[in-house]
Design an enzyme around this catalytic site. Structure first.
Site, PDB file in Angstrom:
ATOM      1  N   CYS A 110      69.133 -17.986  91.119  1.00 34.26           N
ATOM      2  CA  CYS A 110      70.118 -19.045  90.871  1.00 34.26           C
ATOM      3  C   CYS A 110      70.003 -19.560  89.434  1.00 34.26           C
ATOM      4  O   CYS A 110      70.332 -18.841  88.514  1.00 34.26           O
ATOM      5  CB  CYS A 110      69.991 -20.158  91.913  1.00 34.26           C
ATOM      6  SG  CYS A 110      71.486 -21.176  92.055  1.00 34.26           S
ATOM      7  N   HIS A 216      70.145 -17.441  97.049  1.00 37.83           N
ATOM      8  CA  HIS A 216      68.772 -17.894  97.307  1.00 37.83           C
ATOM      9  C   HIS A 216      68.138 -17.047  98.414  1.00 37.83           C
ATOM     10  O   HIS A 216      68.045 -17.464  99.572  1.00 37.83           O
ATOM     11  CB  HIS A 216      68.770 -19.373  97.697  1.00 37.83           C
ATOM     12  CG  HIS A 216      68.900 -20.292  96.538  1.00 37.83           C
ATOM     13  ND1 HIS A 216      67.813 -20.767  95.822  1.00 37.83           N
ATOM     14  CD2 HIS A 216      69.994 -20.811  95.927  1.00 37.83           C
ATOM     15  CE1 HIS A 216      68.229 -21.554  94.840  1.00 37.83           C
ATOM     16  NE2 HIS A 216      69.554 -21.589  94.880  1.00 37.83           N
ATOM     17  N   GLU A 218      65.097 -16.458  98.989  1.00 39.98           N
ATOM     18  CA  GLU A 218      63.879 -17.061  99.555  1.00 39.98           C
ATOM     19  C   GLU A 218      64.172 -17.880 100.798  1.00 39.98           C
ATOM     20  O   GLU A 218      63.285 -18.081 101.654  1.00 39.98           O
ATOM     21  CB  GLU A 218      63.168 -17.919  98.494  1.00 39.98           C
ATOM     22  CG  GLU A 218      63.758 -19.273  98.223  1.00 39.98           C
ATOM     23  CD  GLU A 218      65.026 -19.290  97.379  1.00 39.98           C
ATOM     24  OE1 GLU A 218      65.571 -20.381  97.147  1.00 39.98           O
ATOM     25  OE2 GLU A 218      65.451 -18.193  96.937  1.00 39.98           O
TER      26      GLU A 218
END
Length: 240
Positions: A110, A216, A218
């Site tokens: 990001c 994202h 993660e």
């Protein structure tokens, strides 16, 4: 020994005025799951500390956060720029330049992707909705980080294509800015349906690998196992 992955942090002040360097635990969890040892890198104004971290880690993950200051890519901010952190910008640009100069593998997520692009003399769209006609939704409200929100098309014969072994995947999305002109040595490896660059990569003659993704991953590694492969690839490169 497991590869040591440096993870950038952000400045935060609580209601009592105490200052912290913080990061979403999802980054730490994703690196752990991929077999790396995460080490948090605090924002500091001491350049010597940057050298210490570069010597310590085997790769660096640049995390998400607030907008990169437009002055770094030769523009004045438009009114839609949400917020900036001048100390973080300055520190992370120095950190990237050191990491790039020492051939460390680098992953940007990001804001991290945007920071890398700016560091390599690229530019950004300061606000997708106001600067890109007919753009789709990229920053939903009140949605969990593990929810898939829109699709992207992956460019053939790229690192990303090899990681996911697919031409199209669904991702989450939490950004109002995006890469405009790619930085030196970078190429786009994925696009959203409205043409926004969703991933980029650089493979350099010295063997260095740079990856950037606009979403994202993660936040997806627990519920959507396929995104573990991205971190697995990065950690593997950090172990070489």
């Amino acid at each position: 020994m497991r590869p040591i992955i440096g993870i950038t942090t952000f400045n935060e002040t609580n209601s009592r005025g105490s200052r912290f360097n913080s990061v979403n635990y999802n980054y730490i969890k994703a690196v752990h799951m991929a077999g790396g040892t995460p080490v948090l890198i605090p924002v500091t104004d001491c350049d010597e500390r940057i050298d210490d971290y570069i010597d310590l880690v085997n790769g660096i993950l640049f995390t998400g956060g607030v907008d990169v200051a437009p002055l770094y890519y030769g523009e004045n901010p438009i009114k839609e720029v949400h917020s900036i952190d001048a100390k973080r910008d300055e520190f992370e640009l120095k950190l990237f330049n050191k990491a790039f100069g020492t051939k460390l593998p680098i992953l940007g997520i990001c804001r991290g992707m945007q920071l890398i692009n700016v560091a390599l003399k690229g530019t950004l769209f300061q606000d997708i909705n106001s600067q890109i006609p007919d753009s789709l939704g990229h920053y939903p409200n009140n949605i969990q980080s593990d929810v898939l929100y829109h699709s992207i098309e992956i460019v053939e014969n790229t690192i990303l294509a090899n990681i996911f072994n697919s031409k199209e995947i669904n991702i989450n999305s939490f950004h109002h800015q995006a890469v405009k002109d790619l930085g030196e040595g970078l190429k786009a490896s994925a696009f959203s349906k409205d043409g926004i660059i969703e991933a980029m990569e650089g493979v350099y003659s010295n063997g260095q690998i740079i990856l950037g993704v606009q979403w994202h991953p993660e936040g997806l590694v627990v519920k959507h196992e396929e995104f573990r492969k991205l971190f697995g690839f990065f950690v593997e490169k950090c172990s070489l």
